[in-house]
Design an enzyme around this catalytic site. Structure first.
Site, short mmCIF file in Angstrom:
data_model
loop_
_atom_site.label_atom_id
_atom_site.label_comp_id
_atom_site.label_asym_id
_atom_site.label_seq_id
_atom_site.Cartn_x
_atom_site.Cartn_y
_atom_site.Cartn_z
CG ASP A 33 7.72 47.30 33.13
OD1 ASP A 33 6.99 46.30 33.29
OD2 ASP A 33 8.60 47.39 32.26
CG PHE A 63 17.64 34.46 42.67
CD1 PHE A 63 16.74 34.43 43.75
CD2 PHE A 63 17.13 34.35 41.39
CE1 PHE A 63 15.39 34.30 43.53
CE2 PHE A 63 15.77 34.21 41.16
CZ PHE A 63 14.89 34.18 42.24
CB SER A 64 19.36 29.17 41.02
OG SER A 64 18.56 28.31 41.81
CB ALA A 65 15.25 29.84 37.64
CG MET A 85 16.85 29.75 48.20
SD MET A 85 16.38 28.75 49.60
CE MET A 85 14.76 28.19 49.16
CD GLU A 132 14.91 43.76 44.59
OE1 GLU A 132 16.00 43.58 44.01
OE2 GLU A 132 13.81 43.74 43.98
CE LYS A 137 19.50 38.52 50.47
NZ LYS A 137 19.17 38.44 49.09
CG ASP A 191 10.22 45.01 28.29
OD1 ASP A 191 9.43 44.17 28.78
OD2 ASP A 191 10.80 45.87 28.95
#
Lengths: 692, 572
Positions: free
Chosen positions: A306, A376-378, A382, A347, A399, A526
């Site tokens: 990763d 934030f949504s899929a 944003m 971030e 953003k 994973d």
């Protein structure tokens, strides 16, 4: 668990000596065919010796041979016990963590004190500061700092919280602060701690495929040499008869020859090598669930890594505000900070921090504004906030990544200007990620998020390339950004804009070409890839699912650990090969010592020495001292090589032919020459002490 | 003189190095596809046109389904059943030759133990001969029995190695080819055409080829002498090409009717090395890397050269008793020392067993090299097919040990070498060695056996050791001196030939099956390379060390002891 344990620890040595004698039990001996031959030989010669004593004759030479034959076995036992001993010491310290404590069972909203051994899967337990977590489980409520040093050796506490990838807690660790509710996921006796104790103790150790193959080879050699020595007895008698000479070939001498010839060095150290290989992993804070996985690690062709956390330092950080024309940097920073206040991704936090550092925007009192957080949504891809600076006017701050923001900007009737486009491209080329910040749909500027490649990682990848391992970086970034980071870090290949299933697909693709793939992972998504990979290393901080799926567990949760795992796997095989070569090469010298000794008087025709004594090129003092010296050398070499068996042959990353030549010179040529010197030296000492 | 002779050897080797890659490619074209891929073979002007018709005719008569592809079990079963019937046929033929035609000398039926030994000997490509051909075997047995088995046993060696090579080259398939097609092609396209050419060349040099009865001639001295004749040239050709080695006459290739001139000697040496030297190149073609084939070739060549040089020195060494160098005892003057020594070296290395000098009369160290050539498992080029599959066994063992040393699970040409392969490979090494050591020891315990030796001292031990070595390694050459035509030796030499042959073929085909099913792992930088001089060097070291470990005690009581005694003035 302490790191960097030394090989020599008085307590372990003492315990191993006792264990070495205990291992003389036939049940233990029969497991190792090569050493079993020595064992039978020792019993046989001892029986003859005792018979001789009973009939009143004592032969000091035979007595010494017998002593050294038994020592050969005990030394081999000692090597194995020593390797196991190191694991046992660790297991004991782990076992102390398992002391039966009281747990606070949480039933129907109330607390009940029960013995931790009475807990079942699915029970809920409350753990507060200074409580020991009774059994493995998953945090379902709360957040707490936990001291896992008992298991990982890492003194810094870690955070465990409900939801996400850091929810798994391990029995035996201590909560330092706060309160969590844990749902028990493991049964007593099958907890992580239990399995770890088993593993380090070697209780569950099975012979690995490669070890089996080597054992077969060694057994085959033993059979050949057994035949060579057994028939030699007949050949010798025949030669004696036709020559008319008088000389005796005693069984003790023939058994000495046999023991010297069969590969006792590798045979005696083989299981120690295997155990210490697993053990070395443990010192690197990696637990392998099987020896097979360790061997496979040495064969890895492809390493899936990763980007985040492995190649780059943690997460991307905001490093710069780039305002568009007509917007000041100050204004952009302020708006960006506002837009990120509710965003608790790393971030988002880094934007807040950057604005704070650059323009000193402290946390402001926003309570008199009406704020709607837009997480934030899929769908929208944003995040941001809607804030009412004035009563009725809502300001929408958003953003997001360039590709998701473009449509949003166009929808609000603004231009996706050329300079914006240019800036985005430029940043992508640098391997940075641009975040576009808008106010009511109008683009204000860009926040530059940058990955920071770990120091020294490029050199590690270079080493891997030298030993033929391809590295593949997996990242959710766009191809442009990904390629920039890939170039900076020096990986061979990358998968950009990767979805969780891409990892699995990549592994399958490489495997279908016959390659062995290793990967490291932590998240629940994973798990399938970890299970599919030939070597799947789960991080200890990961989810329960990931920890179950992998065949190794990294307690430090350090993704670069995979490189060390590969090295240990290779070292394991190299040590086996090197000591096998050494053991076989030794035989030449032993022949030159023992054959002339046995037949020194054959065809002597009245002289003291016969023609075959010319083969005594070491000019050993007498036939008896030659045989005794060889047997002593053969026994001592096992002890001398124990450190190599436990530490492993030094691994130097370079081309295969260089590694091969190096090992051939050291263990092949060395194995050929060393016994000539060693036997000669022992012969001198034997005669100096007048032992024969 | 010495240099002149050495020059002949250089010419011989140069010629072989030129011809063998071409022959190797030819053999590859025969076996690589279901239809053989020799160009234009269906055109009537092609030299092999007639042979392609014969091939098809054989399939028609024997009802062979060309398209049937066999797994290792079926393939092995076919090999065994085919050889078994070959044995039975040859055995019976000898037992009833008295009543059959083409027996002008009215030779009687062969005794049962000798018939057993001889049948086994020719079926296993050994050609150990406990009889003198001219006084024991009728023309019919020589032609229909022995010569036919010379072809078929050589063919068996070729097809087994081809099956192994296919196993190595296959990608996850369990099919090794069709035994019946392979054996037909090996005989029809390789052995028969080569034998025809060589027979004609030999006849041109004066090797006899006739069905006339033996001639009674009055010699110059006025003595009556019977001159044995027979269809020798045709049998001599296949005895060399098929590395069989069974002489038509008792004196084998030192007999003037079997090997009359230096040039016939040259042809015989050439034809003896031809196929064994070509097969490594065939291997290279099959696995798609000529370099892999060349590496094996040079490994074998290196071992051959080491032996030759040692023998050359040993034979030209100043003899301590005779005070003369270059001993001619047991050698033919028309061949000289170099050609005799080289012949002896290659005939033992290549598992042929034809001889043009008395091996027993060579110096002890030369005798040691001859025995070692066989003890190593007949892998220095070795018998047709058998040499290469024997060498590949050692390759697997070498790859395993050196693969470990570079820290990777060993693999050869992309195939992982695991327990099963190692188990079978080590069995293939143990079995022949076990036979040699145990049977030699047994012979030394049985008075009726060890009384058959003719010399004293360590030389008599060498005679018995050599006999079992030669039979277990399927070589067939004799050290001379030992009278092998006794029930004990007929039976035990026979057993050792069977075990030495099929005790290797069975594990080899099991390995072929196991490797065939495996994936091919792509090469990477981490892969241990098997096409380098380094690998050839390690391979030679492994072979020599395993050989030395097994036989150092035995050899030290035989030739080494004899050599040391000779130096102090005692000979046997």
């Amino acid at each position: 668990m302490t790191k960097n344990r030394s090989i020599i620890d008085k307590k372990i040595i003492k315990a191993s000596i006792i264990e070495a004698f205990k291992k003389l039990h036939p049940k233990t001996q029969i497991k190792n065919p090569v050493m079993f031959v020595v064992y039978m030989g020792s019993i046989f010669t001892s029986t003859i010796f005792i018979k001789d004593i009973l009939s009143g004759s004592f032969d000091g030479f035979n007595f010494q041979i017998i002593i050294w034959l038994w020592f050969t076995i005990i030394f081999a036992n000692f090597a194995e016990a020593l390797a196991e001993g190191r694991g046992k010491a660790q297991a004991d310290s782990l076992r102390k963590l398992k002391s039966n404590t009281y747990a606070r069972l949480f039933v129907n909203g109330s607390e009940k004190k029960v013995l931790s051994s009475e807990l079942k899967i699915g029970d809920l337990v409350i753990c507060e500061s200074n409580d020991i977590i009774p059994i493995d489980g998953e945090v379902i409520e709360g957040i707490a700092t936990v001291d896992e040093s008992a298991i990982t050796g890492e003194s810094a506490p870690v955070i465990r919280e409900s939801g996400g990838d850091r929810s798994a807690v391990t029995g035996g660790t201590t909560v330092l602060s706060d309160k969590i509710i844990v749902k028990i996921t493991a049964e007593q006796g099958d907890t992580f701690l239990d399995r770890m104790i088993h593993l380090v103790e070697g209780a569950k150790r099975k012979k690995t495929p490669n070890e089996i193959a080597l054992s077969i080879l060694l057994s085959g050699l033993t059979i050949i040499l057994l035949l060579a020595v057994a028939t030699l007895y007949v050949f010798a008698i025949y030669s004696k008869n036709i020559s008319g000479d008088q000389f005796d070939v005693t069984l003790t001498v023939l058994i000495s020859l046999l023991v010297c010839l069969i590969p006792t060095t590798i045979g005696g150290l083989l299981s120690a090598i295997g155990i210490s290989g697993m053990d070395r992993l443990v010192t690197h804070n990696v637990i392998a669930k099987s020896g097979r996985a360790v061997e496979a690690a040495g064969d890895i062709d492809v390493l899936l890594l990763d980007k985040t956390g492995t190649i780059t330092l943690g997460n991307r950080m905001a490093t710069q505000f780039i305002p568009l024309d007509g917007v000041t940097e100050n204004y952009l920073a302020e708006r960006s900070q506002l837009a990120s206040l509710s965003d608790d991704t790393p971030e988002g936090r880094s934007i807040v921090v950057l604005a704070k550092e650059k323009f000193n925007f402290r946390g402001r009192d926003l309570s008199h504004f009406q704020i709607v957080n837009i997480p934030f949504s899929a769908q929208t891809r944003m995040s941001g906030i809607d804030i009412n600076f004035d009563k009725d006017i809502t300001t929408s701050l958003r953003k997001g990544a360039a590709f998701s923001m473009k449509q949003y900007i166009l929808d609000h009737g603004f231009d996706f200007s050329e300079s914006l486009e240019k800036n985005i491209k430029q940043l992508a080329l640098e391997g940075a990620t641009p975040l576009i910040v808008t106010e009511n749909g109008k683009p204000l500027g860009i926040v530059k998020l940058k990955d920071i490649v770990k120091g020294g990682i490029k050199e590690r990848f270079d080493q891997l390339r030298k030993i033929g391992i391809k590295t593949v970086m997996i990242t959710g970034d766009n191809p442009l950004t990904a390629s920039a980071i890939a170039a900076e870090a020096g990986v061979d290949d990358f998968i950009a804009e990767a979805k969780p299933e891409d990892k699995l697909n990549k592994i399958r693709e490489e495997q279908s070409e016959g390659k062995l793939v290793a990967m490291i992972g932590d998240g629940t998504n994973d798990a399938p890839a970890l299970a599919q990979a030939d070597v799947g290393v789960a991080m200890n901080t990961g989810t329960q699912a990931a920890r179950e799926a992998g065949n190794m567990l990294d307690l430090d949760s350090n993704p670069t650990k995979l490189i060390e795992i590969v090295e240990i796997g290779k070292q394991l095989l190299m040590t086996r090969g090197a000591l096998t070569t050494f053991s076989i090469a030794n035989d030449i010298a032993k022949y030159f010592a023992i054959i002339p000794a046995i037949f020194s008087t054959l065809y002597s025709l009245g002289a003291i020495n016969g023609p075959l004594s010319k083969l005594n090129i070491m000019s050993l003092h007498s036939p008896q001292s030659a045989i005794l010296s060889s047997v002593i050398f053969n026994a001592l070499i096992i002890v001398i090589l124990i450190p190599i068996a436990l530490k492993g042959v030094k691994f130097i990353p370079s081309s295969t032919s260089k590694v091969l030549v190096r090992n051939l010179l050291i263990f092949g040529l060395g194995g050929l020459v060393l016994p000539f010197i060693g036997i000669k030296l022992i012969d001198i000492i034997v005669n100096f002490l007048n032992l024969v | 003189m010495l240099y002149n002779n050495l020059f002949q050897i250089v010419v011989l080797i140069t010629l072989l190095v030129i011809v063998c890659p071409i022959l190797g490619y030819y053999i590859f074209s025969i076996f690589s596809k279901e239809e053989n891929s020799i160009k234009n073979i269906n055109k009537y002007w092609h030299p092999l046109f007639i042979f392609s018709k014969i091939e098809l005719l054989i399939y028609k008569i024997c009802k062979v389904d060309k398209l049937q592809n066999m797994d290792w079990k079926k393939y092995l079963f076919s090999v065994l059943i085919f050889n078994f019937f070959g044995f039975v046929l040859l055995f019976i033929l000898q037992m009833i030759q008295k009543w059959l035609p083409l027996n002008p000398q009215n030779l009687g039926n062969v005794p049962i133990d000798l018939a057993f030994n001889t049948a086994v000997s020719f079926v296993t490509n050994t050609n150990w001969q406990n009889y003198a051909g001219e006084t024991t075997m009728s023309y019919l047995v020589q032609m229909v029995g022995l010569t036919v088995q010379n072809f078929l046993s050589a063919g068996t060696g070729i097809v087994v190695v081809i099956a192994l090579i296919r196993g190595i080259a296959n990608k996850e398939s369990n099919l090794l080819g069709n035994f019946w097609v392979d054996i037909t092609r090996s005989v029809v396209y390789i052995l028969i055409p080569l034998s025809i050419v060589i027979s004609i060349l030999l006849i041109s040099q004066g090797v006899v080829q006739t069905l006339q009865p033996y001639q009674n001639i009055e010699t110059i001295e006025g003595v009556n002498q019977t001159i044995p004749l027979g269809p020798a040239a045709s049998q001599v050709a296949i005895k060399m090409v098929g590395t069989n080695g069974g002489g038509y006459f008792n004196a084998n290739s030192s007999h003037p009717f079997e090997n009359p001139t230096p040039f016939s000697n040259f042809i015989e040496m050439f034809s003896l090395l031809l196929i064994p030297m070509a097969l490594p190149f065939t291997f290279g073609r099959f696995v798609g890397s000529k370099k892999q084939g060349r590496t094996l070739f040079f490994t074998m060549f290196g071992l051959l050269l080491i032996g030759f040089i040692i023998m050359l020195f040993s034979e030209n060494y100043l003899h301590p008793i005779l005070q003369q160098s270059g001993i001619m005892e047991g050698k033919e003057t028309r061949f000289g020392i170099v050609n005799s020594v080289f012949f002896a070296n290659i005939t033992t290395a290549v598992s042929c067993g034809a001889v043009n000098c008395a091996h027993s009369s060579l110096t002890p160290i030369s005798g040691l090299i001859l025995m070692l050539n066989m003890m190593l498992g007949e892998i220095v080029f070795g018998g047709v097919g058998a040499g290469l599959y024997g060498m590949l066994i050692f390759v697997l063992l070498t790859v395993f040990i050196s693969g470990l040393m570079v820290g990777r699970t060993p693999e050869y040409l992309g195939k992982k070498i695991e327990s099963k392969e190692i188990k079978m490979a080590i069995l293939a090494v143990i079995i022949p060695n076990m036979v040699i050591l145990i049977f030699t020891a047994l012979a030394l315990c049985v008075p009726s056996a060890y009384s058959q030796v003719s010399s004293g001292g360590p030389h008599s031990f060498s005679e018995i050791l050599y006999a079992f070595t030669s039979s277990a390694a399927n070589n067939g050459s004799a050290f001379a001196g030992l009278n092998g035509n006794t029930p004990f030796f007929n039976i035990f030499l026979g057993l050792s030939m069977i075990i030495g042959r099929f005790g290797v073929i069975i594990p080899v085909l099991i390995i072929a099956g196991s490797l065939s099913n495996k994936k091919i792992i792509p090469k990477s930088l981490g892969t241990f390379r098997t096409d380098t001089p380094l690998f050839a060097f390690i391979l030679i070291a492994v072979i020599l060390i395993i050989g030395a470990l097994t036989y150092f005690p035995a050899l030290s009581l035989g030739p080494i002891l004899e050599h040391l005694l000779m130096k102090s003035g005692i000979i046997f």
